[in-house]
Write an enzyme that holds these catalytic residues in place. Structure first.
Site, short mmCIF file in Angstrom:
data_model
loop_
_atom_site.label_atom_id
_atom_site.label_comp_id
_atom_site.label_asym_id
_atom_site.label_seq_id
_atom_site.Cartn_x
_atom_site.Cartn_y
_atom_site.Cartn_z
N LYS A 176 0.84 -1.21 0.00
CA LYS A 176 0.00 0.00 0.00
C LYS A 176 0.87 1.26 0.00
O LYS A 176 0.67 2.16 -0.80
CB LYS A 176 -0.93 0.02 1.23
CG LYS A 176 -1.87 -1.18 1.32
CD LYS A 176 -2.79 -1.07 2.52
CE LYS A 176 -2.09 -1.10 3.86
NZ LYS A 176 -1.37 -2.35 4.17
N ARG A 227 -9.47 1.05 9.44
CA ARG A 227 -9.08 -0.32 9.75
C ARG A 227 -10.19 -1.08 10.45
O ARG A 227 -10.05 -2.27 10.69
CB ARG A 227 -7.89 -0.32 10.73
CG ARG A 227 -6.60 0.22 10.18
CD ARG A 227 -5.87 -0.85 9.42
NE ARG A 227 -4.58 -1.24 9.89
CZ ARG A 227 -3.42 -0.71 9.50
NH1 ARG A 227 -3.38 0.30 8.67
NH2 ARG A 227 -2.29 -1.21 9.94
N ARG A 237 11.66 -5.99 4.58
CA ARG A 237 11.53 -4.52 4.49
C ARG A 237 12.58 -3.82 5.37
O ARG A 237 12.77 -4.17 6.53
CB ARG A 237 10.14 -4.08 4.93
CG ARG A 237 10.03 -2.55 4.98
CD ARG A 237 8.62 -2.06 5.05
NE ARG A 237 7.85 -2.64 6.12
CZ ARG A 237 6.53 -2.48 6.26
NH1 ARG A 237 5.87 -1.75 5.40
NH2 ARG A 237 5.90 -3.05 7.26
N ARG A 295 11.51 -2.32 10.95
CA ARG A 295 10.45 -1.93 11.88
C ARG A 295 10.28 -3.00 12.94
O ARG A 295 10.30 -4.18 12.64
CB ARG A 295 9.12 -1.74 11.11
CG ARG A 295 8.94 -0.33 10.59
CD ARG A 295 7.79 -0.15 9.65
NE ARG A 295 6.51 -0.71 10.05
CZ ARG A 295 5.38 -0.57 9.36
NH1 ARG A 295 5.39 0.16 8.24
NH2 ARG A 295 4.27 -1.12 9.75
N ARG A 306 -0.36 -9.22 13.27
CA ARG A 306 -0.92 -8.17 12.40
C ARG A 306 -1.79 -8.78 11.30
O ARG A 306 -2.82 -8.23 10.95
CB ARG A 306 0.22 -7.36 11.77
CG ARG A 306 0.89 -6.42 12.77
CD ARG A 306 2.21 -5.91 12.26
NE ARG A 306 2.09 -5.12 11.06
CZ ARG A 306 3.10 -4.92 10.21
NH1 ARG A 306 4.30 -5.45 10.45
NH2 ARG A 306 2.92 -4.17 9.15
#
Ligand code: AP5
Length: 214
Positions: free
Chosen positions: A10, A85, A124, A157, A168
């Site tokens: 996203k 969300r 990431r 992260r 998540r």
């Protein structure tokens, strides 16, 4: 509005859309991380939820979005990324938009298999100085651990660690995926985009879905 699970791309696509076509990018994840870096009260309250992979309470998020939107001119297109969300956030957004005579007109849902999401999140790396995002598997920096754009030191992260990623993904299924039916019933234009493809191919479909083909 850009919906989809963690790691589906996203943020990557939103930044590109905003660069190429213009729009106000409202990413609640980015706003919360900025609040944490600045050490604000909101940032401190959000931290314990984010680090565990849980959602930050709806009331905090809606306050944050209201504040952000109050700075956006009425004619400006807005791209919501990672917001709403929950159904409560979606309903709250409707109220805010109705007050200024606006509504959600396009929802784009990015989809990818879970193993793709897990690999993207584990690879990431981001630059805390300039916000650039890399991936050790798919788009590594020229020099390991160093940002190509500004020379900053890349970090992983905290919520991209394996256990938190699992949480998540589950939170997405339980609390966010129901928004697909919410917006289906809402009259917004809904487009599904297969996001387990090359970044450029995903972008072509994303841009077409929001009415600005490339
Ligand atoms: P947030 O920051 O919104 O995280 P997320 O939705 O989990 O999404 P991600 O940022 O993890 O992934 P992405 O889809 O943007 O993927 P990206 O483009 O980076 O939220 C974080 C936390 O904040 C939440 O858990 C919650 O605690 C809190 N929060 C935020 N908003 C909230 C809200 N509204 N309500 C309550 N709590 C909220 O890509 C991932 C990686 O893949 C990158 O390395 C990228 O380079 C790579 N990649 C992207 N596309 C491709 C591609 N096509 N091919 C190969 N690699 C790719």
């Amino acid at each position: 509005m850009l919906l989809g699970p963690p790691g589906v791309g996203k943020g990557t696509q939103a930044v590109r859309l905003v660069d190429e076509m213009g729009a106000e990018h409202v990413s609640t994840g980015d706003l919360l991380r900025a609040a944490r870096r600045e050490g604000t009260e909101l940032g401190q309250r959000a931290q314990r939820y984010m680090d565990k992979g849980e959602l930050v309470p709806d009331s905090l998020i809606l306050d944050l979005v209201r504040e952000q939107l109050s700075e956006v001119a009425a004619a400006t297109d807005v791209l919501f990324d990672g917001f709403p969300r929950t159904t409560a956030q979606a309903t709250g957004l409707d109220v805010v938009l109705e007050r200024v005579g606006r509504s959600v007109d396009t929802v784009v849902l990015f989809e990818a298999p879970e193993d793709t999401l897990v690999q993207r999140l584990s690879g990431r790396r981001s630059c805390p100085d300039c916000g650039a995002v890399f991936n050790t598997y798919f788009s590594p920096p020229d020099s390991e651990g160093v940002c190509d754009r500004c020379g900053g030191t890349l970090v992983q992260r905290v919520d991209d660690e394996a256990e938190t990623v699992k949480r998540r993904l589950q939170v997405y299924l339980d609390q966010t995926a129901p928004l697909v039916s919410f917006y289906d019933a809402h009259g917004a234009r809904m487009t599904r985009v297969a996001a387990d493809r090359d970044v450029d191919d995903v972008f072509v479909d994303f841009a077409a879905a929001v009415g600005g083909g490339v």
